[in-house]
Design a protein around this motif. Structure first.
Motif, PDB file in Angstrom:
ATOM      1  N   ALA A   1       0.823  -1.215   0.000  1.00 52.47           N
ATOM      2  CA  ALA A   1       0.000   0.000   0.000  1.00 52.47           C
ATOM      3  C   ALA A   1       0.855   1.263   0.000  1.00 52.47           C
ATOM      4  CB  ALA A   1      -0.928  -0.011   1.212  1.00 52.47           C
ATOM      5  N   ILE A   2       2.030   1.205   0.606  1.00 52.41           N
ATOM      6  CA  ILE A   2       2.911   2.378   0.686  1.00 52.41           C
ATOM      7  C   ILE A   2       3.255   2.913  -0.702  1.00 52.41           C
ATOM      8  CG2 ILE A   2       5.303   3.024   1.233  1.00 52.41           C
ATOM      9  CD1 ILE A   2       5.001   1.393   3.810  1.00 52.41           C
ATOM     10  N   ALA A   3       3.352   2.030  -1.684  1.00 49.96           N
ATOM     11  CA  ALA A   3       3.739   2.445  -3.039  1.00 49.96           C
ATOM     12  C   ALA A   3       2.688   3.320  -3.707  1.00 49.96           C
ATOM     13  CB  ALA A   3       4.015   1.215  -3.902  1.00 49.96           C
ATOM     14  N   PHE A   4       1.487   3.403  -3.145  1.00 45.26           N
ATOM     15  CA  PHE A   4       0.404   4.153  -3.788  1.00 45.26           C
ATOM     16  C   PHE A   4      -0.072   5.332  -2.948  1.00 45.26           C
ATOM     17  CE2 PHE A   4       0.255  -0.302  -5.065  1.00 45.26           C
ATOM     18  CZ  PHE A   4       0.306  -0.199  -6.455  1.00 45.26           C
TER      19      PHE A   4
ATOM     20  N   LEU B   1      22.386  -7.360   0.138  1.00 44.36           N
ATOM     21  CA  LEU B   1      22.871  -7.379  -1.240  1.00 44.36           C
ATOM     22  C   LEU B   1      21.721  -7.227  -2.229  1.00 44.36           C
ATOM     23  CD1 LEU B   1      25.510 -10.269  -0.970  1.00 44.36           C
ATOM     24  CD2 LEU B   1      25.939  -7.806  -1.086  1.00 44.36           C
ATOM     25  N   VAL B   2      20.596  -7.884  -1.920  1.00 42.19           N
ATOM     26  CA  VAL B   2      19.411  -7.734  -2.768  1.00 42.19           C
ATOM     27  C   VAL B   2      18.971  -6.270  -2.791  1.00 42.19           C
ATOM     28  CG1 VAL B   2      16.968  -8.337  -3.011  1.00 42.19           C
ATOM     29  CG2 VAL B   2      18.642 -10.106  -2.423  1.00 42.19           C
ATOM     30  N   LEU B   3      19.036  -5.615  -1.642  1.00 46.83           N
ATOM     31  CA  LEU B   3      18.669  -4.202  -1.552  1.00 46.83           C
ATOM     32  C   LEU B   3      19.552  -3.347  -2.449  1.00 46.83           C
ATOM     33  CD1 LEU B   3      17.338  -1.697  -0.322  1.00 46.83           C
ATOM     34  CD2 LEU B   3      18.899  -1.924   1.631  1.00 46.83           C
ATOM     35  N   ALA B   4      20.858  -3.606  -2.427  1.00 45.02           N
ATOM     36  CA  ALA B   4      21.777  -2.831  -3.267  1.00 45.02           C
ATOM     37  C   ALA B   4      21.451  -3.016  -4.742  1.00 45.02           C
ATOM     38  CB  ALA B   4      23.218  -3.250  -2.985  1.00 45.02           C
ATOM     39  N   GLY B   5      21.180  -4.263  -5.156  1.00 44.37           N
ATOM     40  CA  GLY B   5      20.862  -4.523  -6.553  1.00 44.37           C
ATOM     41  C   GLY B   5      19.543  -3.895  -6.977  1.00 44.37           C
ATOM     42  N   LEU B   6      18.500  -4.044  -6.134  1.00 49.87           N
ATOM     43  CA  LEU B   6      17.197  -3.474  -6.454  1.00 49.87           C
ATOM     44  C   LEU B   6      17.265  -1.956  -6.559  1.00 49.87           C
ATOM     45  CD1 LEU B   6      14.567  -5.448  -4.309  1.00 49.87           C
ATOM     46  CD2 LEU B   6      14.731  -5.382  -6.795  1.00 49.87           C
ATOM     47  N   SER B   7      17.888  -1.328  -5.573  1.00 45.12           N
ATOM     48  CA  SER B   7      17.925   0.133  -5.547  1.00 45.12           C
ATOM     49  C   SER B   7      18.767   0.701  -6.679  1.00 45.12           C
ATOM     50  CB  SER B   7      18.454   0.621  -4.194  1.00 45.12           C
ATOM     51  OG  SER B   7      19.737   0.104  -3.943  1.00 45.12           O
ATOM     52  N   TYR B   8      19.783  -0.043  -7.104  1.00 44.03           N
ATOM     53  CA  TYR B   8      20.600   0.423  -8.229  1.00 44.03           C
ATOM     54  C   TYR B   8      19.852   0.285  -9.555  1.00 44.03           C
ATOM     55  CZ  TYR B   8      24.521   0.951 -11.443  1.00 44.03           C
ATOM     56  OH  TYR B   8      25.356   1.388 -12.453  1.00 44.03           O
ATOM     57  N   GLY B   9      19.088  -0.794  -9.692  1.00 52.14           N
ATOM     58  CA  GLY B   9      18.396  -1.052 -10.958  1.00 52.14           C
ATOM     59  C   GLY B   9      17.063  -0.333 -11.081  1.00 52.14           C
ATOM     60  N   ILE B  10      16.412  -0.021  -9.943  1.00 51.39           N
ATOM     61  CA  ILE B  10      15.093   0.616  -9.973  1.00 51.39           C
ATOM     62  C   ILE B  10      15.192   1.934  -9.225  1.00 51.39           C
ATOM     63  CG2 ILE B  10      12.646   0.362  -9.436  1.00 51.39           C
ATOM     64  CD1 ILE B  10      13.061  -2.653  -9.330  1.00 51.39           C
TER      65      ILE B  10
ATOM     66  N   LEU C   1      10.233   0.589  -6.820  1.00 49.74           N
ATOM     67  CA  LEU C   1      11.182  -0.051  -5.904  1.00 49.74           C
ATOM     68  C   LEU C   1      10.455  -0.609  -4.687  1.00 49.74           C
ATOM     69  CD1 LEU C   1      14.098  -0.695  -5.114  1.00 49.74           C
ATOM     70  CD2 LEU C   1      14.278   1.616  -4.166  1.00 49.74           C
ATOM     71  N   GLN C   2       9.484   0.129  -4.161  1.00 46.28           N
ATOM     72  CA  GLN C   2       8.715  -0.333  -3.019  1.00 46.28           C
ATOM     73  C   GLN C   2       7.915  -1.587  -3.356  1.00 46.28           C
ATOM     74  OE1 GLN C   2       8.762   0.936   0.125  1.00 46.28           O
ATOM     75  NE2 GLN C   2       7.318  -0.638   0.822  1.00 46.28           N
TER      76      GLN C   2
END
Length: 539
Positions: free
Chosen positions: A179-182, A236-245, A251-252
Motif C-alpha cells: 500500500a505504501i507504493a500508492f 545485497l538484494v537491496l543494493a541490486g534493487l535500488s541500483y536497478g530501480i 522499488l517499493q
C-alpha cells in the motif's frame, strides 16, 4: 518424567525437518532489510534549486541559465543557492537586468530538479531545505513502529503461540508494504511505514524461538545464524534493487511483492512443540513431534511420548517474573543494554551510507558482503569464545571503529568507509550473537517476553539513531563519537552476564543455575535406529 531434550534426541536434533524449518524462517528475513533501510536509497540528494518561473511572465524568452542568473543568489563557491531565491518583483525585464535583485527569501513556489531524475521520495515530496530532516524523522517513526511491534508481539507470542504471530506479521508486512507504493503524501507514508514496522518486528522476534526451540543445544547458534545470513543476503538484494530501480514506487513494490509468495506458510509452518508442552497442550505437541520424526525418518519410542503426559501441568510465568526475580532482572537489564547499543551502532552505520564519501550503492554492497561473513563467523566465535566473550568483544570492536572514524579527516573517504565496513561487520555479528544469547538466557515460558523487552530496547535505539545523525550539523564528529562511546560501555557490561554455552534451555523461571547438557539423553536406541543414525553420520 521425560525431558524435552530427550524427545529432540529421539526425533533428530538437526535433521531434515529442522533444516526445512530454518529455511522457511529464513525466507521472510530476506526481504526485511529492504523495509528497514531501503528508504535511504529513496531520498538520495540531487541538485535542486527554487522554482522561479515567476520571471517568465516578463521574460518568456529567457534561457534557463539566464533565468537562474537573474533569480538565484550564489553561495561562497559560486554555485546557485539551493534553498533561497531573490524575492519576486513587479518590474519589467529591462529593469531587472539593469538593476538586479537584492532581497532574498526562502523557496516559496517549490523546487526544480534534474529533468532526467526518476521520481524519488526526495523529489516527489520535496524533502529538501527546511523539509530535509523529514527523511531521518521518517526513519525514527519506522523504528517507533518496530518498538510497538516488540511490545505487542513479544508477549502475544508467549500467549497464543509462535506460529499465529508470525503469520499475522507476514500478512501485515505484505499488505501495508504494498500500500505504501500508492500513497499520496508524506505524512500518510510515515503512518503506513510505522504500521508496517510493527509487522516487521513481529517477524524478527518470532523467528527466533521457532529456530531455537526445535533444535538441541549444540545446534542452536547454527539455526539462528543461518536465518540471519538471509538478512545479510537481503542487504545485497537491496543494493541490486535500488541500483536497478530508481523510481521509488516501483522499488517499493519490488521489495514487498515477493512476500505474497510465502502465503503457503499457513499450511506448512509448524508451532513450537516445546511451547505447546509448557502450555499443557500435550496432544498437539505429540502430533508435531511425530510429524518431525517421520520427516527425519526416525521413530520416537512410545514410552517417551507416554511420559510426556507427566508435563500436563501447565507451567505459569509472566513478564513480571523478569522484573521481580533477581537473577532474571540482572539478565534482562544487561541484555536490554546490549541490544540497545548493538542496534544503535548497527543502524547508525547503516543509515549513514550516504555520509562516508563513496558511491552509496558501492558502500551498500560492501555492507552487504561483510554482513555474510559477520553472521557466519558467529557460529565459530560462539563455539570458541562462548556467548559472553563474543558478545562483549564484538560490541567493543564496533564502538572502537566508530571512535577511530572521528579522528579521520573527512576527505579520506576510502579510509572512513573501510573502518565503517569493519564496524558494520562487528555490529551485525554482535546483533546475531545477542539473538542467540537472549534465547538461551530466558526461560521458555517467558522467552518471547524477554526477547520482546530486549527488542524494545533495540527499537528505542533505532528511533534515536537517525536523530543522532541530525547532530552532524553542529559538528561532524558528534554522531560517530556518540555511537562509539555508548557501544563500548555496553560491551563492558556484557562481562557481567552468565555463560550459556552448552547449557540446556531453561523452561521455567525458578531455575537460577544453568544445567549442562546431559550425556544420557534418551532411552537405549533400537538396532534399526542406531543404524539410521550411523548412516546419517556417514552422509
Amino acid at each position: 518424567m521425560v525431558e524435552f531434550r530427550d524427545l529432540l534426541s529421539a526425533l533428530g536434533e538437526f535433521c531434515l525437518y529442522q533444516k526445512l524449518l530454518v529455511l522457511l524462517l529464513s525466507l521472510p528475513l530476506l526481504l526485511n532489510p529492504f523495509q528497514m533501510v531501503g528508504q535511504v536509497f529513496m531520498v538520495v540528494d540531487v541538485p535542486h534549486y527554487c522554482n522561479t518561473d515567476w520571471i517568465r511572465a516578463v521574460g518568456p524568452n529567457l534561457t534557463e541559465e539566464e533565468q537562474l542568473n537573474l533569480t538565484l543568489p550564489r553561495d561562497a563557491d559560486g554555485e546557485y543557492e539551493q534553498c533561497s531565491m531573490y524575492s519576486p518583483v513587479d518590474w519589467d525585464l529591462d529593469s531587472i537586468v539593469a538593476y538586479g535583485l537584492n532581497t532574498t527569501e526562502k523557496c516559496s513556489n517549490g523546487w526544480v530538479y534534474p529533468t532526467a531524475q526518476q521520481p524519488s521520495l526526495l523529489t516527489e515530496f520535496d524533502l529538501v531545505c527546511d523539509r530535509k530532516d523529514l527523511g531521518d524523522i521518517s526513519q525514527s517513526v519506522f523504528m517507533a513502529g518496530l518498538l510497538i511491534g516488540s511490545i505487542i508481539f513479544g508477549p502475544l507470542s508467549d500467549r497464543i503461540g509462535r506460529r499465529p504471530v508470525l503469520l499475522i506479521s507476514m500478512l501485515g508486512q505484505s499488505l501495508f508494504g504494498l500500500a505504501i507504493a500508492f500513497l499520496p503524501n508524506f505524512t500518510v507514508y510515515m503512518i503506513f511505514r510505522c504500521i508496517m514496522a510493527t509487522a516487521v518486528s513481529g517477524i524478527l522476534i518470532t523467528t527466533l524461538p521457532l529456530a531455537t526451540e526445535w533444535v538441541d543445544v549444540s545446534h542452536r547458534p547454527k539455526a539462528v545464524l543461518i536465518t540471519h545470513c538471509f538478512l545479510a543476503l537481503g542487504q545485497l538484494v537491496l543494493a541490486g534493487l535500488s541500483y536497478g530501480i530508481r523510481n521509488w514506487r516501483l522499488l517499493q513494490i519490488a521489495g514487498t511483492a515477493p512476500m505474497f509468495a510465502l502465503f503457503f506458510y499457513f499450511w506448512v509452518l509448524p508451532e513450537s512443540a516445546r511451547w505447546l508442552v509448557t502450555k499443557g497442550k500435550i496432544e498437539e505437541a505429540k502430533k508435531y513431534l511425530k510429524k518431525a520424526a517421520s520427516i527425519n525418518k526416525r521413530t520416537i519410542p512410545p514410552e517417551l511420548l507416554d511420559q510426556l503426559k507427566c508435563e500436563a501441568q501447565t507451567k505459569s510465568g509472566s513478564i513480571l517474573d523478569l522484573l521481580r526475580k533477581k537473577h532474571l532482572l540482572k539478565v534482562t537489564l544487561i541484555m536490554s543494554c546490549a541490544w540497545f547499543v548493538g542496534s544503535l551502532v548497527y543502524y547508525g552505520l547503516s543509515l549513514n551510507v550516504t555520509g562516508f564519501g563513496l558511491d552509496i550503492y558501492l558502500t551498500q554492497v560492501a555492507f552487504g558482503v561483510v554482513e555474510l561473513p559477520g553472521r557466519l563467523s558467529c557460529i565459530y566465535l560462539l563455539k570458541w569464545l562462548g556467548r559472553k566473550k563474543t558478545q562483549a568483544v564484538l560490541l567493543l570492536l564496533a564502538g572502537l571503529m566508530c571512535l577511530i572514524i572521528v579522528g579521520i579527516p573527512e576527505d579520506q573517504a576510502v579510509a572512513i568507509t573501510v573502518l565503517a565496513v569493519v564496524g558494520k561487520f562487528a555490529s551485525c555479528a554482535s546483533f546475531s550473537t545477542s539473538y542467540v544469547y537472549a534465547a538461551e538466557l530466558f526461560p521458555t515460558i517467558v522467552r518471547q517476553s524477554g526477547v520482546g523487552l530486549c527488542s524494545m530496547a533495540a527499537r528505542v535505539a533505532g528511533i534515536i539513531a537517525p536523530l543522532i545523525l541530525l547532530l552532524e550539523q553542529y559538528h561532524h564528529a558528534i554522531p560517530m563519537a556518540t555511537y562509539g562511546s555508548v557501544t563500548m560501555l555496553g560491551g563492558l557490561l556484557c562481562f557481567l552476564l552468565p555463560e550459556t554455552s552448552g547449557v540446556e534451555l531453561p523452561d521455567d523461571t525458578v531455575t537460577n543455575k544453568p544445567q549442562k547438557r546431559s550425556t544420557l539423553q534418551t532411552l537405549p536406541k533400537t538396532d534399526s535406529e542406531e543404524k539410521g543414525i550411523n548412516s546419517e553420520k556417514n552422509i
